[in-house]
Design a protein around this motif. Structure first.
Motif, PDB file in Angstrom:
ATOM      1  N   PRO A   1     -11.054   2.733   4.462  1.00 12.87           N
ATOM      2  CA  PRO A   1      -9.423   2.711   5.266  1.00 12.87           C
ATOM      3  C   PRO A   1      -9.000   1.811   4.406  1.00 12.87           C
ATOM      4  O   PRO A   1      -7.652   1.733   4.812  1.00 12.87           O
ATOM      5  CB  PRO A   1     -10.160   1.900   6.595  1.00 12.87           C
ATOM      6  CG  PRO A   1     -11.478   1.413   6.493  1.00 12.87           C
ATOM      7  CD  PRO A   1     -12.125   2.351   5.372  1.00 12.87           C
ATOM      8  N   LEU A   2      -9.289   1.175   3.472  1.00 12.42           N
ATOM      9  CA  LEU A   2      -8.234   0.290   2.668  1.00 12.42           C
ATOM     10  C   LEU A   2      -7.643   1.010   1.374  1.00 12.42           C
ATOM     11  O   LEU A   2      -6.954   0.431   0.642  1.00 12.42           O
ATOM     12  CB  LEU A   2      -9.231  -1.046   2.027  1.00 12.42           C
ATOM     13  CG  LEU A   2      -9.826  -1.796   3.189  1.00 12.42           C
ATOM     14  CD1 LEU A   2     -10.502  -2.859   2.327  1.00 12.42           C
ATOM     15  CD2 LEU A   2      -8.862  -2.415   4.089  1.00 12.42           C
ATOM     16  N   LEU A   3      -7.858   2.395   1.477  1.00 11.81           N
ATOM     17  CA  LEU A   3      -7.295   3.035   0.195  1.00 11.81           C
ATOM     18  C   LEU A   3      -5.872   2.881  -0.023  1.00 11.81           C
ATOM     19  O   LEU A   3      -5.590   2.716  -1.327  1.00 11.81           O
ATOM     20  CB  LEU A   3      -7.746   4.430   0.134  1.00 11.81           C
ATOM     21  CG  LEU A   3      -7.396   5.207  -1.046  1.00 11.81           C
ATOM     22  CD1 LEU A   3      -8.329   4.891  -2.103  1.00 11.81           C
ATOM     23  CD2 LEU A   3      -7.839   6.776  -0.758  1.00 11.81           C
ATOM     24  N   ASN A   4      -5.040   2.921   1.126  1.00  7.23           N
ATOM     25  CA  ASN A   4      -3.667   3.007   0.702  1.00  7.23           C
ATOM     26  C   ASN A   4      -3.349   1.449   0.138  1.00  7.23           C
ATOM     27  O   ASN A   4      -2.246   1.259  -0.651  1.00  7.23           O
ATOM     28  CB  ASN A   4      -2.903   3.380   1.996  1.00  7.23           C
ATOM     29  CG  ASN A   4      -2.824   5.052   2.183  1.00  7.23           C
ATOM     30  OD1 ASN A   4      -3.062   5.645   1.241  1.00  7.23           O
ATOM     31  ND2 ASN A   4      -2.966   5.159   3.366  1.00  7.23           N
ATOM     32  N   GLN A   5      -3.838   0.326   0.842  1.00 12.18           N
ATOM     33  CA  GLN A   5      -3.656  -0.752   0.242  1.00 12.18           C
ATOM     34  C   GLN A   5      -4.044  -0.990  -0.943  1.00 12.18           C
ATOM     35  O   GLN A   5      -3.398  -1.857  -1.691  1.00 12.18           O
ATOM     36  CB  GLN A   5      -4.009  -1.925   1.311  1.00 12.18           C
ATOM     37  CG  GLN A   5      -3.602  -1.858   2.672  1.00 12.18           C
ATOM     38  CD  GLN A   5      -4.578  -2.275   3.876  1.00 12.18           C
ATOM     39  OE1 GLN A   5      -5.557  -1.592   4.291  1.00 12.18           O
ATOM     40  NE2 GLN A   5      -4.098  -3.155   4.502  1.00 12.18           N
ATOM     41  N   LEU A   6      -5.348  -0.349  -1.510  1.00 17.59           N
ATOM     42  CA  LEU A   6      -5.764  -0.754  -2.654  1.00 17.59           C
ATOM     43  C   LEU A   6      -4.869   0.187  -3.793  1.00 17.59           C
ATOM     44  O   LEU A   6      -4.492  -0.465  -4.827  1.00 17.59           O
ATOM     45  CB  LEU A   6      -7.180   0.050  -2.717  1.00 17.59           C
ATOM     46  CG  LEU A   6      -7.775   0.163  -4.330  1.00 17.59           C
ATOM     47  CD1 LEU A   6      -7.920  -1.573  -4.759  1.00 17.59           C
ATOM     48  CD2 LEU A   6      -9.195   0.659  -4.233  1.00 17.59           C
ATOM     49  N   HIS A   7      -4.298   1.330  -3.288  1.00 20.35           N
ATOM     50  CA  HIS A   7      -3.294   1.801  -4.216  1.00 20.35           C
ATOM     51  C   HIS A   7      -2.189   1.011  -4.606  1.00 20.35           C
ATOM     52  O   HIS A   7      -1.769   0.626  -5.581  1.00 20.35           O
ATOM     53  CB  HIS A   7      -2.562   3.130  -3.588  1.00 20.35           C
ATOM     54  CG  HIS A   7      -3.588   4.230  -3.402  1.00 20.35           C
ATOM     55  ND1 HIS A   7      -4.527   4.427  -4.325  1.00 20.35           N
ATOM     56  CD2 HIS A   7      -3.617   5.372  -2.455  1.00 20.35           C
ATOM     57  CE1 HIS A   7      -5.333   5.621  -4.069  1.00 20.35           C
ATOM     58  NE2 HIS A   7      -4.682   6.205  -2.834  1.00 20.35           N
ATOM     59  N   ARG A   8      -1.551   0.035  -3.315  1.00 27.30           N
ATOM     60  CA  ARG A   8      -0.218  -0.548  -3.712  1.00 27.30           C
ATOM     61  C   ARG A   8      -0.851  -1.916  -4.326  1.00 27.30           C
ATOM     62  O   ARG A   8       0.102  -2.395  -5.262  1.00 27.30           O
ATOM     63  CB  ARG A   8       0.046  -1.120  -2.245  1.00 27.30           C
ATOM     64  CG  ARG A   8       0.906   0.225  -1.536  1.00 27.30           C
ATOM     65  CD  ARG A   8       0.950  -0.026   0.040  1.00 27.30           C
ATOM     66  NE  ARG A   8       1.756   1.153   0.323  1.00 27.30           N
ATOM     67  CZ  ARG A   8       1.761   1.329   1.998  1.00 27.30           C
ATOM     68  NH1 ARG A   8       1.113   0.524   2.650  1.00 27.30           N
ATOM     69  NH2 ARG A   8       2.493   2.295   2.300  1.00 27.30           N
TER      70      ARG A   8
END
Length: 496
Positions: free
Chosen positions: A390-397
């Motif tokens: 669930p951290l994928l979008n935060q990892l992208h950023r």
């Protein structure tokens, strides 16, 4: 509604800037005219004084007043409860030992505190609570002059707003955007050392600076923060990170010595750089990554992302190696950094979820650099998504924010490569449920096919099928069953 009236015969008429600030406060308070008039009438009928105070007045002057309002009164807490009871939809008394009663009505939350004239033992931060009789005595014990202003709530005045009370020069300090203490800063910080960290928080939230005497006192007294509980420190750090300019707040914290007391890993990134072993200043790089991560937010401050951006390279000092030829390496700094982040956040008493999320982002932030020019297999992409969860979008950023090179061609190539990775993730997600990569057979089906009870063998079989799912993508039911039986036979099991 009339403008709040300054209460000081000796004071000169407000300058144009002061008049503009007061006019802004009038506009802000007009939006709360109904509860102000209602509360003013209730306290007046009871023969008690009521003042809007502290951060509520400051925020009204800045045009950023919300629906949480702070008041002070000469009424004792039990009297405040009696006065509020017919007005409030709900009440709470969690702060009543410090003279604070809370209440809510139609979207407004109010906290009303009896005038205080506390004394401190200069050892703990817990005051000997003593109720005061005068507003001025209450104001002088507050943290900063910009928080030591009040507005009398008068039901007879337009909108319930009466005189503006500023005995300590808070309006001038606010106009200058400077944080200064009502009393000598040594006395104020000795009473409550947390006020030093609060100064850094206000630098971030309000984009103010600190007065020279305040900065000097913080530098001398920073070790006093050792008297403060981890929970209180964490609450201030969160507010600092969620502010408008957290980089300025962190820099004050580190440069003044407070960081050594509460987040020593951040200051430790200020590594000496000699002419033969060039690399980026890790501290300044981390502040730049934090700033760029904030720019990538979708308009809602993301505390997990901001913590991860600040901490992502804290493992570098411990892993720095000078290489032959003048290079510098930081091998496995993401692994070391994740452990350090976990240790520090645990020491600050953060929740398990917060600790896990931030440390996982720190651990994963470097993995993308193995992507090259799209050389990852589909299996590697699946693992990247699965490990991020669930951290994928935060990892992208975070990964995008971590690009701080001044080489425009290299920066463009890194961003293009990450664009390509995100496109591949989207393409695989269109065919597979990448957010939940699971085996093609569940535990019950494994037990039925292998005729085994629940236990470690089921877990090993499940993990084997998950690895296959990672490597090859979705399998048909027949393929999954065949692979499971093949693995089971190789393990020495039997379905007979």
């Amino acid at each position: 509604m009339s403008e709040p009236r300054p209460r000081s015969a000796a004071a000169a008429p407000p300058a144009e800037d002061d008049a503009a600030l007061l006019a802004r406060a009038v506009v802000a308070l007009q939006r709360h005219a109904e509860p102000l008039q209602q509360l003013g009438a209730l306290f007046s009928e009871a023969g008690q004084e009521l003042y809007l105070v502290g951060g509520s007045v400051r925020d009204a002057l800045l045009g950023r007043l919300g629906t949480d309002l702070d008041f002070t009164t000469d009424a004792r807490p039990d009297a405040v409860q009696r006065i509020l009871r017919p007005w409030a939809d709900g009440m709470w008394d969690t702060g009543i030992e410090f003279g604070t009663v809370g209440a809510a009505r139609q979207g407004h939350r109010v906290e009303i505190t009896t005038f205080r004239a506390d004394t401190y033992d200069q050892v703990s931060r817990n005051p000997e609570v003593r109720f005061g009789e005068r507003l001025d005595d209450d104001l002088v014990r507050r943290d900063f002059t910009v928080n030591a202003m009040a507005v009398r709530i008068d039901p007879a005045a337009p909108g319930g707003v009466g005189e503006f009370v500023d005995p300590l020069g808070g309006l001038a300090a606010l106009r200058a955007r400077v944080l200064d203490t009502p009393a000598a800063p040594e006395v104020s910080f000795g009473d409550d050392p947390l006020r030093m960290l609060r100064a850094a928080r206000f630098v971030s939230q309000l984009e103010f600076t600190v007065a020279p005497r305040v900065r000097a006192a913080i530098e001398r007294m920073a070790p006093e923060l050792g008297r403060i509980t981890a929970e209180r420190i964490a609450a201030e750090l969160d507010k600092l990170l969620l502010g408008a300019d957290p980089v300025a707040g962190i820099d004050l914290m580190v440069e003044s010595g407070m960081g050594e007391q509460v987040l020593p890993e951040i200051g430790a990134m200020r590594m000496a750089i000699d002419e033969h072993h060039q690399h980026k200043d890790v501290y300044q790089h981390s502040l730049t990554v934090l700033r760029q991560a904030i720019d990538l937010e979708d308009g809602v401050p993301d505390l997990v992302l901001r913590w991860a951006a600040l901490l992502h390279d804290i493992g570098k000092p411990a892993t720095r190696r000078h290489e032959p030829g003048g290079g510098v390496s930081f091998h496995h700094h993401e692994v070391v950094g994740a452990k350090m982040a976990r240790k520090r956040l645990r020491a600050l008493k953060y929740s398990k979820q917060m600790v896990d999320d931030v440390s996982q982002l720190v651990y994963l932030h470097l993995r993308f650099h193995g992507y090259g020019d799209g050389r990852w297999t589909d299996s590697a992409v699946r693992r990247y998504v699965t490990d991020a969860g669930p951290l994928l979008n935060q990892l992208h950023r975070l990964v995008r924010a971590d690009c701080t090179t001044r080489n425009k061609r290299r920066a463009a190539r890194l961003q293009a490569n990450y664009d390509d990775l995100e496109q591949r993730i989207a393409e695989l997600a269109a065919k597979e449920d990448l957010q939940r990569v699971r085996p093609d057979l569940d535990g019950n089906e494994i037990m039925r096919l292998l005729d085994i009870p629940a236990g470690p063998q089921v877990g090993r079989a499940w993990n084997h099928l998950k690895e296959l799912r990672m490597e090859r993508g979705p399998l048909s039911r027949e393929e999954a069953e065949a692979e499971l039986l093949k693995w089971w036979n190789a393990e020495g099991g039997s379905t007979v």
